[in-house]
Scaffold this motif. Structure first.
Motif, PDB file in Angstrom:
ATOM      1  N   ASN A  38       0.696  -1.028  -0.120  1.00 25.75           N
ATOM      2  CA  ASN A  38       0.024   0.052  -0.069  1.00 25.75           C
ATOM      3  C   ASN A  38       0.882   1.279   0.064  1.00 25.75           C
ATOM      4  O   ASN A  38       0.473   2.269  -0.634  1.00 25.75           O
ATOM      5  CB  ASN A  38      -1.013  -0.041   1.241  1.00 25.75           C
ATOM      6  CG  ASN A  38      -2.199  -0.756   0.906  1.00 25.75           C
ATOM      7  OD1 ASN A  38      -3.204  -0.376   0.566  1.00 25.75           O
ATOM      8  ND2 ASN A  38      -2.367  -2.108   1.138  1.00 25.75           N
ATOM      9  N   ILE A  39       1.966   1.422   0.618  1.00 25.26           N
ATOM     10  CA  ILE A  39       2.917   2.404   0.899  1.00 25.26           C
ATOM     11  C   ILE A  39       3.467   2.654  -0.572  1.00 25.26           C
ATOM     12  O   ILE A  39       3.376   3.484  -1.263  1.00 25.26           O
ATOM     13  CB  ILE A  39       3.855   2.305   1.862  1.00 25.26           C
ATOM     14  CG1 ILE A  39       3.107   2.406   3.174  1.00 25.26           C
ATOM     15  CG2 ILE A  39       5.010   3.347   1.828  1.00 25.26           C
ATOM     16  CD1 ILE A  39       4.082   2.112   4.633  1.00 25.26           C
ATOM     17  N   SER A  40       4.095   1.594  -1.174  1.00 26.18           N
ATOM     18  CA  SER A  40       4.671   1.793  -2.361  1.00 26.18           C
ATOM     19  C   SER A  40       3.843   1.885  -3.410  1.00 26.18           C
ATOM     20  O   SER A  40       4.247   2.607  -4.370  1.00 26.18           O
ATOM     21  CB  SER A  40       5.447   0.211  -2.857  1.00 26.18           C
ATOM     22  OG  SER A  40       4.673  -0.725  -3.229  1.00 26.18           O
ATOM     23  N   GLN A  41       2.712   1.561  -3.492  1.00 23.88           N
ATOM     24  CA  GLN A  41       1.558   1.878  -4.676  1.00 23.88           C
ATOM     25  C   GLN A  41       0.981   3.361  -4.206  1.00 23.88           C
ATOM     26  O   GLN A  41       0.347   3.696  -5.301  1.00 23.88           O
ATOM     27  CB  GLN A  41       0.424   0.898  -4.403  1.00 23.88           C
ATOM     28  CG  GLN A  41       0.911  -0.437  -5.190  1.00 23.88           C
ATOM     29  CD  GLN A  41       0.172  -1.714  -4.986  1.00 23.88           C
ATOM     30  OE1 GLN A  41      -1.090  -1.331  -4.517  1.00 23.88           O
ATOM     31  NE2 GLN A  41       0.371  -2.849  -4.880  1.00 23.88           N
ATOM     32  N   GLY A  42       1.251   3.831  -3.138  1.00 24.25           N
ATOM     33  CA  GLY A  42       0.675   5.330  -2.783  1.00 24.25           C
ATOM     34  C   GLY A  42      -0.809   5.263  -2.454  1.00 24.25           C
ATOM     35  O   GLY A  42      -1.522   6.343  -2.720  1.00 24.25           O
TER      36      GLY A  42
END
Length: 181
Positions: A38-42
């Protein structure tokens, strides 16, 4: 099958989860992986989680639960899943039960990997991670005892206790036997 994995840090949940995922052909859903994805996909949830993590705070249950909910709605989880790292508290377990109830589903089993604290300390020290020293490991075990261990009572009747002090293969075999697979 819909499964939850429990056990202290260092019990080998991640290793066993991957083996189980392959054997049962269900996705291994780890909260750590969910956070990273979720963090890497923003995503909005990823941004919320990142704010808490950057501040050195625990990600609130609501954010974590929403990530889990979204992940359980993906197509590959339609026929089952293996949750690793969620639920960690009674509050999260209640939320998971609600999520499943909304879809007329229930957990098939909760696998509890049992391992002595000394074995956990030995295993985690041998991994050689920077943040793994005996003091931090014992603190993590204390947090586990206080927050997560009550889930063993919560899930009474659905718990499959597995001795997690043997070889990876023996533990995997014992788990599959307990699940009758």
């Amino acid at each position: 099958m819909r499964l939850v994995l429990l056990g202290p840090p260092g019990a080998g949940k991640g290793t066993q989860a991957q083996l189980l995922s392959d054997a049962l052909n269900i996705p291994h859903i780890s909260t750590g992986d969910l956070f990273r994805a979720n963090i890497s996909q923003g995503t909005e949830l990823g941004k919320q989680a990142q704010e808490y993590m950057d501040a050195g705070k625990l990600v609130p249950t609501e954010v974590t639960a929403n990530m889990v909910r979204a992940r359980l709605e993906e197509a590959d989880a339609a026929n089952g899943f293996l949750l690793d790292g969620f639920p960690r508290t009674i509050e999260q377990a209640d939320l998971l039960e609600e999520m499943l109830k909304e879809k007329d589903l229930k957990l098939d089993a909760v696998i509890n990997y049992q391992v002595s604290e000394d074995v956990v300390v030995e295993r985690m020290l041998s991994r050689g991670r920077n943040d793994d020293n005996e003091s931090t490991i014992r603190t993590r075990l204390q947090v586990y005892r206080e927050e997560t261990a009550p889930l063993i009572d919560y899930y009474q009747g659905r718990i499959l206790n597995i001795d997690a002090e043997g070889s990876v293969e023996d533990i995997s075999e014992a788990t599959l036997c307990a699940l009758d697979k």
